[in-house]
Write a protein that holds these residues in place. Structure first.
Motif, PDB file in Angstrom:
ATOM      1  N   GLN A  12       0.815  -1.220   0.000  1.00  0.00           N
ATOM      2  CA  GLN A  12       0.000   0.000   0.000  1.00  0.00           C
ATOM      3  C   GLN A  12       0.853   1.276   0.000  1.00  0.00           C
ATOM      4  O   GLN A  12       0.495   2.278   0.617  1.00  0.00           O
ATOM      5  CB  GLN A  12      -0.982   0.001   1.186  1.00  0.00           C
ATOM      6  N   HIS A  13       1.987   1.225  -0.709  1.00  0.00           N
ATOM      7  CA  HIS A  13       2.846   2.413  -0.766  1.00  0.00           C
ATOM      8  C   HIS A  13       2.252   3.520  -1.624  1.00  0.00           C
ATOM      9  O   HIS A  13       2.555   4.698  -1.421  1.00  0.00           O
ATOM     10  CB  HIS A  13       4.227   2.041  -1.328  1.00  0.00           C
ATOM     11  N   LEU A  14       1.425   3.157  -2.608  1.00  0.00           N
ATOM     12  CA  LEU A  14       0.808   4.142  -3.484  1.00  0.00           C
ATOM     13  C   LEU A  14      -0.687   4.203  -3.206  1.00  0.00           C
ATOM     14  O   LEU A  14      -1.343   3.166  -3.077  1.00  0.00           O
ATOM     15  CB  LEU A  14       1.039   3.782  -4.950  1.00  0.00           C
ATOM     16  N   ALA A  15      -1.207   5.419  -3.103  1.00  0.00           N
ATOM     17  CA  ALA A  15      -2.639   5.623  -2.888  1.00  0.00           C
ATOM     18  C   ALA A  15      -3.162   6.549  -3.977  1.00  0.00           C
ATOM     19  O   ALA A  15      -2.585   7.615  -4.222  1.00  0.00           O
ATOM     20  CB  ALA A  15      -2.901   6.227  -1.514  1.00  0.00           C
TER      21      ALA A  15
ATOM     22  N   ARG B 197       3.507   6.821   0.054  1.00  0.00           N
ATOM     23  CA  ARG B 197       3.562   6.812   1.509  1.00  0.00           C
ATOM     24  C   ARG B 197       4.478   5.699   2.001  1.00  0.00           C
ATOM     25  O   ARG B 197       4.281   4.536   1.656  1.00  0.00           O
ATOM     26  CB  ARG B 197       2.160   6.623   2.090  1.00  0.00           C
ATOM     27  N   GLU B 198       5.436   6.082   2.817  1.00  0.00           N
ATOM     28  CA  GLU B 198       6.366   5.125   3.418  1.00  0.00           C
ATOM     29  C   GLU B 198       6.908   5.759   4.689  1.00  0.00           C
ATOM     30  O   GLU B 198       7.567   6.797   4.652  1.00  0.00           O
ATOM     31  CB  GLU B 198       7.505   4.782   2.469  1.00  0.00           C
ATOM     32  N   GLY B 199       6.627   5.123   5.845  1.00  0.00           N
ATOM     33  CA  GLY B 199       7.061   5.705   7.111  1.00  0.00           C
ATOM     34  C   GLY B 199       6.440   7.087   7.296  1.00  0.00           C
ATOM     35  O   GLY B 199       5.232   7.272   7.168  1.00  0.00           O
ATOM     36  N   ARG B 200       7.283   8.090   7.553  1.00  0.00           N
ATOM     37  CA  ARG B 200       6.789   9.460   7.718  1.00  0.00           C
ATOM     38  C   ARG B 200       6.592  10.182   6.386  1.00  0.00           C
ATOM     39  O   ARG B 200       6.069  11.292   6.352  1.00  0.00           O
ATOM     40  CB  ARG B 200       7.765  10.259   8.588  1.00  0.00           C
ATOM     41  N   VAL B 201       7.017   9.553   5.304  1.00  0.00           N
ATOM     42  CA  VAL B 201       6.918  10.186   3.988  1.00  0.00           C
ATOM     43  C   VAL B 201       5.474  10.103   3.492  1.00  0.00           C
ATOM     44  O   VAL B 201       4.846   9.048   3.518  1.00  0.00           O
ATOM     45  CB  VAL B 201       7.863   9.507   2.976  1.00  0.00           C
ATOM     46  N   ASP B 202       4.949  11.223   3.045  1.00  0.00           N
ATOM     47  CA  ASP B 202       3.622  11.280   2.447  1.00  0.00           C
ATOM     48  C   ASP B 202       3.655  12.415   1.434  1.00  0.00           C
ATOM     49  O   ASP B 202       3.464  13.583   1.771  1.00  0.00           O
ATOM     50  CB  ASP B 202       2.561  11.549   3.517  1.00  0.00           C
ATOM     51  N   VAL B 203       3.947  12.062   0.170  1.00  0.00           N
ATOM     52  CA  VAL B 203       4.137  13.088  -0.849  1.00  0.00           C
ATOM     53  C   VAL B 203       3.251  12.810  -2.051  1.00  0.00           C
ATOM     54  O   VAL B 203       2.965  11.664  -2.394  1.00  0.00           O
ATOM     55  CB  VAL B 203       5.615  13.170  -1.307  1.00  0.00           C
TER      56      VAL B 203
ATOM     57  N   ARG C 259       1.288  -5.019   4.231  1.00  0.00           N
ATOM     58  CA  ARG C 259       1.306  -3.845   5.104  1.00  0.00           C
ATOM     59  C   ARG C 259       0.060  -3.017   4.813  1.00  0.00           C
ATOM     60  O   ARG C 259      -0.342  -2.888   3.669  1.00  0.00           O
ATOM     61  CB  ARG C 259       2.565  -2.998   4.812  1.00  0.00           C
ATOM     62  N   GLU C 260      -0.558  -2.453   5.859  1.00  0.00           N
ATOM     63  CA  GLU C 260      -1.723  -1.605   5.677  1.00  0.00           C
ATOM     64  C   GLU C 260      -1.399  -0.171   6.067  1.00  0.00           C
ATOM     65  O   GLU C 260      -0.722   0.074   7.081  1.00  0.00           O
ATOM     66  CB  GLU C 260      -2.910  -2.130   6.483  1.00  0.00           C
ATOM     67  N   GLU C 261      -1.864   0.764   5.278  1.00  0.00           N
ATOM     68  CA  GLU C 261      -1.584   2.183   5.471  1.00  0.00           C
ATOM     69  C   GLU C 261      -2.749   2.833   6.206  1.00  0.00           C
ATOM     70  O   GLU C 261      -3.892   2.730   5.781  1.00  0.00           O
ATOM     71  CB  GLU C 261      -1.383   2.850   4.111  1.00  0.00           C
ATOM     72  N   ALA C 262      -2.432   3.507   7.324  1.00  0.00           N
ATOM     73  CA  ALA C 262      -3.484   4.125   8.130  1.00  0.00           C
ATOM     74  C   ALA C 262      -3.988   5.417   7.529  1.00  0.00           C
ATOM     75  O   ALA C 262      -5.171   5.789   7.717  1.00  0.00           O
ATOM     76  CB  ALA C 262      -2.963   4.387   9.544  1.00  0.00           C
ATOM     77  N   ARG C 263      -3.146   6.131   6.786  1.00  0.00           N
ATOM     78  CA  ARG C 263      -3.537   7.446   6.286  1.00  0.00           C
ATOM     79  C   ARG C 263      -4.490   7.324   5.103  1.00  0.00           C
ATOM     80  O   ARG C 263      -4.215   6.654   4.132  1.00  0.00           O
ATOM     81  CB  ARG C 263      -2.286   8.228   5.854  1.00  0.00           C
ATOM     82  N   ALA C 264      -5.618   8.006   5.237  1.00  0.00           N
ATOM     83  CA  ALA C 264      -6.605   8.022   4.166  1.00  0.00           C
ATOM     84  C   ALA C 264      -6.517   9.334   3.394  1.00  0.00           C
ATOM     85  O   ALA C 264      -6.986   9.433   2.296  1.00  0.00           O
ATOM     86  CB  ALA C 264      -8.005   7.825   4.728  1.00  0.00           C
TER      87      ALA C 264
END
Length: 226
Positions: free
Chosen positions: A125-128, A151-157, A221-226
């Protein structure tokens, strides 16, 4: 019954062909999943410089790094609650290419805040991607992508348009054959066509309340940020 797709589309959902309405009603409330079996008449790539990026994405089940014709195809749309309690539907596509199968994985949730379906791509889920769904006058479904984020770790670009792809998916039901037809096309506004496939499949529905979601469909891995 309210699926994440009906929640996103609202009254427009009722304009879809009845078979598409059922297919996109899979969810926790209906208790149904959908498995499609068919053939992709063509899987294609853009110019040569695209292929290294497709090979890289293929390591995480994002896009398909090989071309082909008349490729056996399976799509698995299974609903579940993810580790953050969000209703999620898998879009796991397996292409049985010569030399071994290739997968293109996605998991989708409804994001009322963003006003879209949020499409998490790949095993981690690195790409949203934001997806916007609408019914066409003939009852087919049109899906267009919006913003993409890495999105990876603190990265969200946000993925810049120079390297990102604009996806368009059209799905319809052919009453003469009893098959769903799908066409996927990904383009870049600067470099043109990047990737796509088209073909048809039949669908069967499964009781996920009884059988659950088979192993290997959910992301690593699941990404919490929506």
């Amino acid at each position: 019954m309210t699926s994440i797709f009906r929640a996103h589309m609202g009254a427009d959902f009722d304009r879809l062909h009845p078979e598409l309405q059922r297919r996109f009603s899979v969810g926790l409330e209906s208790g149904e999943g959908c498995v499609g079996h068919g053939s992709m008449e063509r899987i294609w790539h853009g110019r040569g410089f695209v292929k290294p990026f497709l090979r890289l994405g293929g390591t995480r089940n994002i896009l398909v790094p090989r071309e082909g014709r008349d490729v056996p195809f399976v799509i698995e749309n299974m609903p579940y609650a993810d580790s953050y309690g969000r209703e999620t539907v898998t879009f796991v596509r397996t292409f049985r290419l010569p030399g071994g199968p290739r997968r293109f994985d996605a998991t989708m949730i409804h994001s009322p805040e963003r006003g879209c379906i949020l499409d998490y791509l790949g095993t981690h889920q690195h790409l949203a991607s934001d997806l916007y769904m609408s019914a066409e006058p003939d009852g087919s479904l049109l899906i267009r992508s919006g913003e993409h984020r890495f999105r990876e770790g603190r990265v969200d670009v946000r993925v810049p348009g120079l390297i990102g792809g604009d996806a368009e998916v059209r799905e319809s039901f052919d009453e003469s054959t009893g098959r769903f037809r799908i066409r996927v096309r990904v383009t870049n506004r600067h470099f043109g066509p990047l990737f796509g496939y088209e073909g048809s499949f039949t669908a069967r529905y499964v009781d996920v309340r009884t059988h659950g979601v088979r192993g290997g469909l959910r992301p690593v891995r699941e990404e919490a940020r929506a």
